[in-house]
Design an enzyme around this catalytic site. Sequence first.
Site, PDB file in Angstrom:
ATOM      1  CD1 TRP A  26      30.856 -15.401  19.723  1.00 39.65           C
ATOM      2  CD2 TRP A  26      32.912 -16.024  20.364  1.00 39.65           C
ATOM      3  NE1 TRP A  26      31.394 -14.377  20.473  1.00 39.65           N
ATOM      4  CE2 TRP A  26      32.658 -14.731  20.868  1.00 39.65           C
ATOM      5  CE3 TRP A  26      34.146 -16.631  20.637  1.00 39.65           C
ATOM      6  CZ2 TRP A  26      33.587 -14.023  21.630  1.00 39.65           C
ATOM      7  CZ3 TRP A  26      35.069 -15.916  21.401  1.00 39.65           C
ATOM      8  CH2 TRP A  26      34.775 -14.636  21.883  1.00 39.65           C
ATOM      9  CG  MET A  27      27.197 -17.414  24.371  1.00 36.40           C
ATOM     10  SD  MET A  27      27.057 -18.213  25.995  1.00 36.40           S
ATOM     11  CE  MET A  27      27.980 -17.016  26.948  1.00 36.40           C
ATOM     12  CG  ASN A  28      29.820 -11.909  22.480  1.00 36.18           C
ATOM     13  OD1 ASN A  28      29.554 -12.452  21.431  1.00 36.18           O
ATOM     14  ND2 ASN A  28      29.758 -10.615  22.613  1.00 36.18           N
ATOM     15  CG  ASP A  29      27.721  -9.231  25.274  1.00 38.42           C
ATOM     16  OD1 ASP A  29      28.845  -9.734  25.383  1.00 38.42           O
ATOM     17  OD2 ASP A  29      27.518  -8.081  24.857  1.00 38.42           O
ATOM     18  CD  GLN A  60      25.617  -9.985  20.690  1.00 44.67           C
ATOM     19  OE1 GLN A  60      26.484  -9.442  20.038  1.00 44.67           O
ATOM     20  NE2 GLN A  60      24.339  -9.898  20.387  1.00 44.67           N
ATOM     21  CB  SER A  84      24.470  -6.560  23.319  1.00 49.52           C
ATOM     22  OG  SER A  84      25.261  -7.719  23.423  1.00 49.52           O
ATOM     23  NE  ARG A 102      30.021  -1.976  21.972  1.00 49.77           N
ATOM     24  CZ  ARG A 102      31.104  -1.245  21.741  1.00 49.77           C
ATOM     25  NH1 ARG A 102      31.101  -0.325  20.793  1.00 49.77           N
ATOM     26  NH2 ARG A 102      32.193  -1.419  22.477  1.00 49.77           N
ATOM     27  CG  ASP A 103      25.938  -3.069  24.046  1.00 50.64           C
ATOM     28  OD1 ASP A 103      25.787  -3.582  22.921  1.00 50.64           O
ATOM     29  OD2 ASP A 103      27.046  -2.985  24.604  1.00 50.64           O
ATOM     30  CD  GLU A 148      31.758  -3.400  25.615  1.00 52.84           C
ATOM     31  OE1 GLU A 148      31.431  -3.360  24.434  1.00 52.84           O
ATOM     32  OE2 GLU A 148      32.778  -3.991  25.996  1.00 52.84           O
TER      33      GLU A 148
HETATM   34  C1  FRU Z   1      30.210  -6.702  24.882  1.00 54.87           C
HETATM   35  C2  FRU Z   1      29.994  -6.348  23.420  1.00 54.87           C
HETATM   36  C3  FRU Z   1      28.818  -5.406  23.246  1.00 54.87           C
HETATM   37  C4  FRU Z   1      28.407  -5.646  21.816  1.00 54.87           C
HETATM   38  C5  FRU Z   1      28.630  -7.136  21.692  1.00 54.87           C
HETATM   39  C6  FRU Z   1      29.069  -7.570  20.335  1.00 54.87           C
HETATM   40  O1  FRU Z   1      30.883  -7.894  25.053  1.00 54.87           O
HETATM   41  O2  FRU Z   1      31.155  -5.779  22.871  1.00 54.87           O
HETATM   42  O3  FRU Z   1      29.125  -4.064  23.518  1.00 54.87           O
HETATM   43  O4  FRU Z   1      27.093  -5.274  21.550  1.00 54.87           O
HETATM   44  O5  FRU Z   1      29.622  -7.478  22.651  1.00 54.87           O
HETATM   45  O6  FRU Z   1      29.065  -8.956  20.241  1.00 54.87           O
END
Ligand code: FRU
Length: 488
Positions: free
Chosen positions: A35-38, A54, A99, A158-159, A219
């Site tokens: 998995w990858m996100n931000d 992420q 993040s 966050r972030d 965010e």
């Molecule tokens: C955005 C988010 C951020 C958080 C991260 C968690 O996609 O929800 O706000 O830090 O992803 O993975």
Amino acid sequence: MPATLPKTASFQEKRRALAHDPHRPAYHFLPPANWMNDPNGLIQWQGQFHLFYQYNPNGPFHGTIHWGHAASEDLVHWRDLPIALAPTPGGPDEEGCWSGCAVNDDGVPTLVYTGVSPQVVCLATGSDELLAWTKPAHNPVIAGPPPELEHRSGGHFRDPYVWRADGRYYMVIGSKEEGVGGLILLYRSDDLVNWEYLHPLLRGDVNDSGPFWTGTMWECPNLLDFGDRQALIFSVQATHTDLLYPVYYTGRLQDHRFTPETGNILVHGHCFYAPQVMRADDGRHLMWGWLKEGRSPQRYHEAGWAGVMSAPIELSLRPDNTLGLAPVPELKALRGRGWHYEGVGLNLGSFELLADVQGDCLELAAVFEADEVAGGGLLLRRSPDGEEQTRIVYQPAQKRLVIEREQSSLDDEVDRQPCSLPIDLAPGEHLSLHILLDRSVIEVFANGRACLATRVYPSRSDSVGVGLLARDGRIRLKSLDVWEMKSI
Ligand code: FRU
């Protein structure tokens, strides 16, 4: 991930095991597997670009979030580096390293990130080559939202995104006020450790829906400095499972107050989310975003991976204070065989396939004549019988560019909703589309000022045709260039 591959497999082994997946992008960065996100912590360090992200090393789902890490010399080819941050049992990031950003603190590389749960701000300092990261004992450096929001933010805090001005550090962080709207909070520090809360830099209103709705929680804020104008970029949640889009406001930041002048959705299509922007050494504002999956969790579990990084995009401030977007020119290095066409015309209700051009990894640059851009556009990922196809269609009456996906895939575990981009052409203005197709990824840049991104998952291996389409009238292409794109 294929069941035969152990968890301890190297990055290289993981990449090799997934290399034949026909939906896996070939020239966009994505992790070795899972998995990858931000995008996180973007920084140019000793000339090299570093991209953190992420990452869940334990599977293709959002959980046990670490910071993955890759580096590049040219913005195009990426080298996997060891995982940078992992949750510390018993620590403030025990449930995940969410993040954040990277700062050059007088020569000390420092990550400023979100520890969960609760959501707090943490630091980690790096070795000179950014390969080993140490978390200081005084984490977290901010233990939660300011007292005035403690009972009204629902713990959303966050972030962190940090920049330097007047010899001090400033930070924006995403939050919300229950029932009121999203919030961007402003902090200040001299040392990244002791932070003073100033005030909200921008507030949303959940009840205000126009010209675009700004949701309930904000965010991933970013602050960009264009000299006499600044831009705030952030991502908008409707609910924690309904992530809407990134938005921006340009305006002036003066005396720690931001006065927005103009704003818009930054990338359309409900696929691109949580972008981060870095200032390159040459002054460019470079952005990457997370391209979410457009298929069911069951499908990405089977695939063994989920999420991909957008192409690197340069942001610029246009004379009307809106933001311009264009893929970076460095991507031209990936061009292989190319085709060039001029003055192609098509009449009502017809389509034409480009006889010699086929592929699922292509770059296209199409310029449609202004006075003849009727309803029409391009066909991509078309099977020879047309059973599968994706259409990128301009609708002049609606002033919209639409990616029609109802025939993009025969698989019904895939999202086939159309997605669209409002685009208003000035009298005489050509429609100029710059398209990056990378297997399941489509990014469209229109007239240098708007972007639409989506995902498609054709199930047939022969869905590789490219064509032109005239729907409501005559269309005329001033020029069309197509290049095959090489894998990174
Ligand atoms: C955005 C988010 C951020 C958080 C991260 C968690 O996609 O929800 O706000 O830090 O992803 O993975």
